[in-house]
Design a protein around this motif. Structure first.
Motif, short mmCIF file in Angstrom:
data_model
loop_
_atom_site.label_atom_id
_atom_site.label_comp_id
_atom_site.label_asym_id
_atom_site.label_seq_id
_atom_site.Cartn_x
_atom_site.Cartn_y
_atom_site.Cartn_z
N UNK A 27 0.83 -1.20 0.00
CA UNK A 27 0.00 0.00 0.00
C UNK A 27 0.86 1.25 0.00
N UNK A 28 1.93 1.24 0.78
CA UNK A 28 2.83 2.39 0.84
C UNK A 28 3.49 2.64 -0.51
N UNK A 29 3.88 1.54 -1.19
CA UNK A 29 4.49 1.69 -2.51
C UNK A 29 3.51 2.32 -3.50
N UNK A 30 2.27 1.84 -3.47
CA UNK A 30 1.27 2.41 -4.37
C UNK A 30 1.05 3.89 -4.08
N UNK A 31 1.02 4.25 -2.79
CA UNK A 31 0.81 5.65 -2.44
C UNK A 31 1.98 6.51 -2.90
N UNK A 32 3.21 5.99 -2.78
CA UNK A 32 4.36 6.75 -3.25
C UNK A 32 4.33 6.93 -4.75
N UNK A 33 3.95 5.87 -5.47
CA UNK A 33 3.88 5.97 -6.93
C UNK A 33 2.84 6.98 -7.36
N UNK A 34 1.67 6.93 -6.73
CA UNK A 34 0.61 7.88 -7.09
C UNK A 34 0.98 9.30 -6.71
N UNK A 35 1.86 9.44 -5.69
CA UNK A 35 2.23 10.78 -5.25
C UNK A 35 3.24 11.41 -6.18
N UNK A 36 4.22 10.63 -6.64
CA UNK A 36 5.32 11.21 -7.38
C UNK A 36 5.22 11.02 -8.90
N UNK A 37 4.37 10.14 -9.37
CA UNK A 37 4.20 9.98 -10.80
C UNK A 37 3.11 10.90 -11.30
N UNK A 38 3.33 11.52 -12.45
CA UNK A 38 2.36 12.45 -13.02
C UNK A 38 1.37 11.66 -13.85
N UNK A 39 0.10 11.86 -13.59
CA UNK A 39 -0.94 11.17 -14.33
C UNK A 39 -1.05 11.75 -15.73
N UNK A 40 -1.75 11.03 -16.61
CA UNK A 40 -1.95 11.51 -17.97
C UNK A 40 -2.71 12.82 -17.99
N UNK A 41 -3.70 12.95 -17.12
CA UNK A 41 -4.49 14.18 -17.08
C UNK A 41 -3.62 15.36 -16.65
N UNK A 42 -2.77 15.14 -15.64
CA UNK A 42 -1.89 16.22 -15.18
C UNK A 42 -0.90 16.60 -16.26
N UNK A 43 -0.34 15.59 -16.93
CA UNK A 43 0.61 15.88 -18.01
C UNK A 43 -0.06 16.64 -19.14
N UNK A 44 -1.32 16.29 -19.42
CA UNK A 44 -2.05 17.02 -20.46
C UNK A 44 -2.26 18.48 -20.07
N UNK A 45 -2.61 18.72 -18.82
CA UNK A 45 -2.80 20.09 -18.35
C UNK A 45 -1.50 20.88 -18.42
N UNK A 46 -0.38 20.25 -18.04
CA UNK A 46 0.90 20.93 -18.09
C UNK A 46 1.27 21.26 -19.53
N UNK A 47 1.02 20.31 -20.44
CA UNK A 47 1.31 20.55 -21.85
C UNK A 47 0.48 21.71 -22.40
N UNK A 48 -0.79 21.74 -22.08
CA UNK A 48 -1.65 22.84 -22.53
C UNK A 48 -1.19 24.16 -21.93
N UNK A 49 -0.77 24.14 -20.67
CA UNK A 49 -0.29 25.36 -20.03
C UNK A 49 1.00 25.85 -20.69
N UNK A 50 1.89 24.92 -21.09
CA UNK A 50 3.13 25.30 -21.77
C UNK A 50 2.85 25.98 -23.10
N UNK A 51 1.92 25.40 -23.86
CA UNK A 51 1.58 25.99 -25.16
C UNK A 51 0.95 27.37 -24.97
#
Length: 466
Positions: A27-51
């Motif tokens: 459970x701790x490993x999953x929580x760490x992964x979800x905390x530090x890995x960027x989801x597809x939605x977040x990456x999409x928002x960052x990409x749109x913000x960059x453009x």
């Protein structure tokens, strides 16, 4: 069935300490992964913000160049500027502003076409530094002005504007790099020559009186104005990004109370509106149900029943996660799993069949592990077809659902496992879509209740020993 489902042989030792620790670690490993890995939605928002940042930065450059250029033209048209030094400064500044604005236009064009979005901010920052520091170097070495007097150069006043414009990109490393470049460049220019004597200093200042006229000071004020405008754009863009992130996060938190958790990474205002509208898509459905669940539900004490159902659902979740299935809902001692939602893939049906086999294996291991008597049995029905998929209900109670004849047929196939005396049945439509014709055989069964068209059901063929 009775509470014997939860009885274990007395001779078996339960590792009551190791298993919880292992589960906690996972459970701790999953929580760490979800905390530090960027989801597809977040990456999409960052990409749109960059453009968007590139476009706004380019537009800001064009506006800044236009404002400063008009200010220089106004100063040049006044008859009070006669000093050769001042005129050379004005001509050099006009050329620099023209290049500055042209680069802004190129930025907008490239950002609109998603060209070099990642590298463009760094390239532009380096070009700006070369332009500004090159102008200062020209004034220093070609005009013979001591570097210690760099504060009087018009280009120095443009530096805060350039550095403020770099902040639009929201890249801390780039901002630090730009600041370091200007600090190093100014240091080289300022300390490259020995300090002039007081007499020489007075002579140089006397010949540069035009740098302190009202026109020159007006240009400095205009430069401060443009810097404040750029900072306004930076703060406004940051506010818009923050509001959008909060909006989408709040939306995701609210919707995940009702919708499947697998949809959370793709939920946004736009995708949610698509779900609210609904659509018809081809999916593969898998219904799962525990056999004879009503008997033990009536006799088993509530605590043991809750543990039993939780253990069963955990195995369903495990099988679905391993094969990319989306659990639409749990219905007491059963579940509906979807394959092909939210995005259809070529192997949806093959993964559904593999998920069914995996779940049967997990139940078999569960029986062997707990020693259930009689053993737990489940029925699995798999079917493929077109369904309505969307979010229904009002704001107080939303529900993600699939509707249509395909759903009813899949439910009837699961019920047919009882009369066919087979734990896993699939329609010929599903078998054909998965390309597993040779692994299944026709199953004899009663007509499916409520299903008008003829459905051919298939059962797994016994695996031959090697």
């Amino acid at each position: 069935m009775s509470s014997a489902f939860l009885k274990r042989p007395k001779t078996r030792k339960e590792p009551v300490i190791v298993r919880p620790r292992l589960s906690s670690a996972l459970t701790s490993i999953r929580q760490l992964r979800s905390k530090y890995l960027i989801s597809d939605a977040t990456e999409r928002l960052i990409r749109e913000a960059d453009v968007a940042a590139l476009k706004r930065a380019g537009q800001a450059r064009i506006a800044i160049a236009a404002i400063l250029f008009m200010g220089l033209v106004t100063v040049q048209l006044s008859d009070t500027i006669t000093s050769p030094f001042a005129l050379k400064q004005i001509h050099g500044a006009e050329v620099a502003l023209f290049v500055f604005g042209a680069v802004g236009w190129v930025m907008v064009w490239m950002a609109s076409r998603r060209i070099l979005v990642d590298a463009l901010p760094t390239v532009i920052a380096v070009l700006d530094a070369l332009l500004i520091l090159g102008n200062l170097a020209f004034n220093h070495w070609s005009l013979g002005i001591p570097g210690s007097l760099f504060a009087m150069y018009p280009a120095v006043w443009v530096m805060p504007v350039i550095m403020a414009a770099t902040a639009i990109y929201y890249q801390p490393r780039l901002q630090a790099f730009v600041g370091l470049v200007y600090v190093v460049g100014l240091s080289i220019i300022a300390f490259s020559d020995p300090q002039p004597s007081p007499e020489e200093f007075s002579r140089i200042i006397g010949g540069m009186w035009s740098a302190f006229t009202w026109q020159s000071n007006m240009m400095r004020i205009v430069t401060v104005l443009t810097a404040s405008l750029v900072l306004f754009l930076v703060v406004r863009q940051g506010r818009l990004i923050l509001e959008r992130a909060v909006r989408e996060t709040t939306l995701r938190l609210n919707l995940t109370r009702y919708l499947p958790r697998e949809l959370a990474p793709i939920l946004s205002e736009r995708s949610f509106e698509s779900l609210r509208t609904g659509r018809r898509i081809p999916v593969t459905l898998m219904f799962v149900d525990i056999r004879a669940s009503s008997s033990f539900g009536e006799t088993m004490d509530p605590t043991r029943l809750a543990i039993f159902i939780t253990s069963f659902r955990r195995r369903v979740l495990q099988a679905a996660a391993q094969h990319g299935g989306l659990i639409d809902k749990f219905t007491g001692d059963g579940a509906l799993i979807l394959f092909g939602v939210p995005t259809e893939k070529p192997d949806d049906t093959a993964r559904a069949l593999a998920c069914g086999r995996r779940l049967l294996a997990l139940i078999e291991r569960w029986n062997a592990k707990r020693g259930f008597n009689p053993p737990v049995r489940i029925g699995i029905g798999i079917h493929r077809g077109e369904v309505f998929c969307g979010v229904v209900g009002d704001e107080d109670r939303l529900e993600f659902t699939v509707l249509g004849e395909t759903v009813n047929t899949a439910a009837r196939i699961e019920q047919a496992t009882k009369s066919a005396d087979c734990d896993l049945l699939a329609s010929w439509d599903a078998i054909e879509a998965a390309g597993e014709d040779g692994l299944w055989a026709p199953a004899e069964h009663e007509p499916l209740r409520g299903v008008t068209r003829k459905i051919v059901l298939m059962r797994p063929q016994p695996q031959k020993a090697a």
